[in-house]
Design a protein around this motif. Structure first.
Motif, PDB file in Angstrom:
ATOM      1  N   ILE A   1     -10.499 -13.779 -12.463  1.00 36.70           N
ATOM      2  CA  ILE A   1      -9.104 -13.884 -12.079  1.00 36.70           C
ATOM      3  C   ILE A   1      -8.144 -13.174 -12.951  1.00 36.70           C
ATOM      4  CG2 ILE A   1      -7.537 -15.766 -12.135  1.00 36.70           C
ATOM      5  CD1 ILE A   1      -9.485 -17.730 -11.046  1.00 36.70           C
ATOM      6  N   PRO A   2      -8.498 -12.960 -14.202  1.00 37.34           N
ATOM      7  CA  PRO A   2      -7.321 -12.323 -15.078  1.00 37.34           C
ATOM      8  C   PRO A   2      -7.325 -10.799 -14.515  1.00 37.34           C
ATOM      9  CG  PRO A   2      -8.676 -13.586 -16.546  1.00 37.34           C
ATOM     10  CD  PRO A   2      -9.182 -13.637 -15.092  1.00 37.34           C
TER      11      PRO A   2
ATOM     12  N   VAL B   1     -19.357 -19.653 -10.493  1.00 39.95           N
ATOM     13  CA  VAL B   1     -17.702 -20.206 -10.690  1.00 39.95           C
ATOM     14  C   VAL B   1     -17.339 -19.701 -11.979  1.00 39.95           C
ATOM     15  CG1 VAL B   1     -16.345 -22.097 -11.154  1.00 39.95           C
ATOM     16  CG2 VAL B   1     -18.198 -22.241  -9.259  1.00 39.95           C
ATOM     17  N   GLU B   2     -18.140 -19.757 -13.173  1.00 38.59           N
ATOM     18  CA  GLU B   2     -17.700 -19.186 -14.250  1.00 38.59           C
ATOM     19  C   GLU B   2     -17.255 -17.494 -14.228  1.00 38.59           C
ATOM     20  OE1 GLU B   2     -16.305 -20.836 -16.878  1.00 38.59           O
ATOM     21  OE2 GLU B   2     -16.695 -22.549 -15.512  1.00 38.59           O
ATOM     22  N   ARG B   3     -18.123 -17.157 -13.449  1.00 29.47           N
ATOM     23  CA  ARG B   3     -17.991 -15.571 -13.282  1.00 29.47           C
ATOM     24  C   ARG B   3     -16.753 -15.016 -12.541  1.00 29.47           C
ATOM     25  NH1 ARG B   3     -18.589 -11.620  -9.708  1.00 29.47           N
ATOM     26  NH2 ARG B   3     -19.406 -13.007  -8.110  1.00 29.47           N
ATOM     27  N   LEU B   4     -16.364 -16.063 -11.518  1.00 27.95           N
ATOM     28  CA  LEU B   4     -15.042 -16.004 -10.785  1.00 27.95           C
ATOM     29  C   LEU B   4     -13.850 -16.282 -11.742  1.00 27.95           C
ATOM     30  CD1 LEU B   4     -16.301 -17.581  -7.308  1.00 27.95           C
ATOM     31  CD2 LEU B   4     -15.817 -15.084  -7.666  1.00 27.95           C
ATOM     32  N   ARG B   5     -13.989 -17.292 -12.659  1.00 32.70           N
ATOM     33  CA  ARG B   5     -13.151 -17.602 -13.410  1.00 32.70           C
ATOM     34  C   ARG B   5     -12.652 -16.438 -14.455  1.00 32.70           C
ATOM     35  NH1 ARG B   5     -11.850 -22.341 -13.625  1.00 32.70           N
ATOM     36  NH2 ARG B   5     -13.950 -23.264 -13.883  1.00 32.70           N
TER      37      ARG B   5
ATOM     38  N   SER C   1      -7.133 -20.974  -5.261  1.00 33.78           N
ATOM     39  CA  SER C   1      -8.213 -20.901  -4.401  1.00 33.78           C
ATOM     40  C   SER C   1      -9.655 -21.510  -5.548  1.00 33.78           C
ATOM     41  CB  SER C   1      -8.503 -19.444  -4.063  1.00 33.78           C
ATOM     42  OG  SER C   1      -9.793 -19.609  -3.260  1.00 33.78           O
ATOM     43  N   LEU C   2      -9.558 -20.877  -6.475  1.00 33.48           N
ATOM     44  CA  LEU C   2     -10.884 -21.246  -7.387  1.00 33.48           C
ATOM     45  C   LEU C   2     -10.794 -23.022  -7.587  1.00 33.48           C
ATOM     46  CD1 LEU C   2     -13.502 -20.641  -8.486  1.00 33.48           C
ATOM     47  CD2 LEU C   2     -12.079 -20.286 -10.621  1.00 33.48           C
ATOM     48  N   ARG C   3      -9.521 -23.523  -7.917  1.00 36.16           N
ATOM     49  CA  ARG C   3      -9.471 -24.969  -8.456  1.00 36.16           C
ATOM     50  C   ARG C   3      -9.643 -25.430  -7.037  1.00 36.16           C
ATOM     51  NH1 ARG C   3      -4.642 -23.517 -10.996  1.00 36.16           N
ATOM     52  NH2 ARG C   3      -3.274 -23.824  -9.188  1.00 36.16           N
TER      53      ARG C   3
ATOM     54  N   ARG D   1     -12.811 -28.522  -6.674  1.00 38.62           N
ATOM     55  CA  ARG D   1     -12.568 -29.788  -5.936  1.00 38.62           C
ATOM     56  C   ARG D   1     -13.723 -30.010  -4.798  1.00 38.62           C
ATOM     57  NH1 ARG D   1      -7.327 -28.553  -6.762  1.00 38.62           N
ATOM     58  NH2 ARG D   1      -7.039 -27.981  -4.367  1.00 38.62           N
ATOM     59  N   VAL D   2     -13.922 -28.977  -4.059  1.00 40.88           N
ATOM     60  CA  VAL D   2     -14.828 -29.094  -2.904  1.00 40.88           C
ATOM     61  C   VAL D   2     -16.261 -29.366  -3.810  1.00 40.88           C
ATOM     62  CG1 VAL D   2     -15.966 -28.228  -1.022  1.00 40.88           C
ATOM     63  CG2 VAL D   2     -13.693 -28.086  -1.140  1.00 40.88           C
ATOM     64  N   LEU D   3     -16.617 -28.270  -4.572  1.00 40.44           N
ATOM     65  CA  LEU D   3     -17.995 -28.461  -4.948  1.00 40.44           C
ATOM     66  C   LEU D   3     -18.286 -29.831  -6.001  1.00 40.44           C
ATOM     67  CD1 LEU D   3     -18.243 -24.940  -6.687  1.00 40.44           C
ATOM     68  CD2 LEU D   3     -19.798 -25.823  -4.644  1.00 40.44           C
ATOM     69  N   ASN D   4     -16.973 -30.548  -6.376  1.00 38.62           N
ATOM     70  CA  ASN D   4     -17.332 -31.641  -7.136  1.00 38.62           C
ATOM     71  C   ASN D   4     -17.353 -33.068  -6.185  1.00 38.62           C
ATOM     72  OD1 ASN D   4     -17.445 -30.920  -9.757  1.00 38.62           O
ATOM     73  ND2 ASN D   4     -15.545 -30.135  -9.585  1.00 38.62           N
ATOM     74  N   TYR D   5     -16.795 -32.805  -5.024  1.00 36.79           N
ATOM     75  CA  TYR D   5     -16.518 -33.944  -4.047  1.00 36.79           C
ATOM     76  C   TYR D   5     -18.221 -34.403  -3.650  1.00 36.79           C
ATOM     77  CZ  TYR D   5     -16.043 -36.736  -0.033  1.00 36.79           C
ATOM     78  OH  TYR D   5     -15.767 -37.954   0.941  1.00 36.79           O
TER      79      TYR D   5
END
Length: 146
Positions: free
Chosen positions: A38-39, A31-35, A53-55, A59-63
């Motif tokens: 983004i730039p 997730v951090e790599r994807l973040r 999309s990442l947000r 959210r799905v991962l944290n559910y």
């Protein structure tokens, strides 16, 4: 990088999560790599889509799904066995009806919404019975030979 390329990376991570082929620690590293990617997404509209999309993915991962009760697990096993059953149309109908009865019995052992959720597991079984009858019983009003 364009949005499509970014999204493919995100989807590969989602597939790994669904397949349970990645540890939770590695998921968050990805997730951090994807973040960090983004730039680099161009144009700006694609970058904004990647951020959204990442947000959403996070959210799905944290559910945290509520734990499944033993009764619900038992009813799902009954439903699954019934769907996988083999035999003549008559045998399958009997097996599906028996599964519906067992699911109903299980639903009576719990209260409230849980009972309702368990009881609703019978609906697809009833639909399967109706489909078998439609395709195999010439006296059925909706009969359609297979």
């Amino acid at each position: 990088m364009d949005f499509t390329t970014y999204k493919q990376d995100e989807e590969r991570l989602a597939d790994a999560v669904m397949a349970k082929s990645i540890s939770e620690e590695d998921v968050w590293a990805e997730v951090e790599r994807l973040r960090g990617l983004i730039p680099t997404v161009e144009p700006e509209a694609g970058r904004e889509r990647a951020e959204r999309s990442l947000r959403s993915f996070e959210r799905v991962l944290n559910y945290k799904a509520p734990p499944m009760s033993n009764e619900m697990a038992a009813a799902i096993r009954v439903q699954s066995r019934a769907f996988l059953s083999k035999g003549t149309p008559e045998e399958r109908i009997k097996l599906l009806e028996a599964a519906m009865a067992e699911i109903y019995r299980i639903s009576t052992t719990v209260d409230g919404a849980e009972a309702s959720r368990i009881h609703h597991l019978s609906e697809p079984l009833a639909m399967d019975i109706e489909s078998i009858r439609i395709h195999n019983d010439p006296t059925h009003p909706g009969y359609r030979a297979s």
